[in-house]
Write a protein that holds these residues in place. Structure first.
Motif: not given
Length: 97
Positions: A66-92
């Motif tokens: 579980f710890m390994a998957f949590n660290w992996l998840s952290l890295l994936v989110v940090w590097y590959f998931y763009p921030e969507t806060k404050g953006r409209s659905l049209e900007e997605m």
């Protein structure tokens, strides 16, 4: 366990429900969101079925998985998931296109 559930429900838990609804274009949003929801339930079921067996076999080392998957998840989110806060659905479309 209660602290983990509280932390998960406050932070990462809702992401699997909110993020897919934001990133898919309207033409495929309903099907894609239903697929991500079904995937979420399927993997929860698999983990619930496998966890007791694995826990009995490797005892405390199971938490290292579980710890390994949590660290992996952290890295994936940090590097590959763009921030969507404050953006409209049209900007997605621009963010994920």
């Amino acid at each position: 366990v209660y602290v983990f559930v509280g932390g998960f429900a406050y932070s990462w838990g809702p992401v699997g429900w909110i993020y897919p609804a934001e990133i898919y274009p309207l033409r495929v949003r309903s099907k894609a969101t239903s697929f991500t929801t079904a995937s979420n339930w399927l993997f929860n079921f698999v983990i619930a079925q496998v966890a007791p067996i694995v826990m009995q076999a490797i005892t405390w080392k199971f938490y290292l998985i579980f710890m390994a998957f949590n660290w992996l998840s952290l890295l994936v989110v940090w590097y590959f998931y763009p921030e969507t806060k404050g953006r409209s659905l049209e900007e997605m479309d621009k963010v994920f296109g």
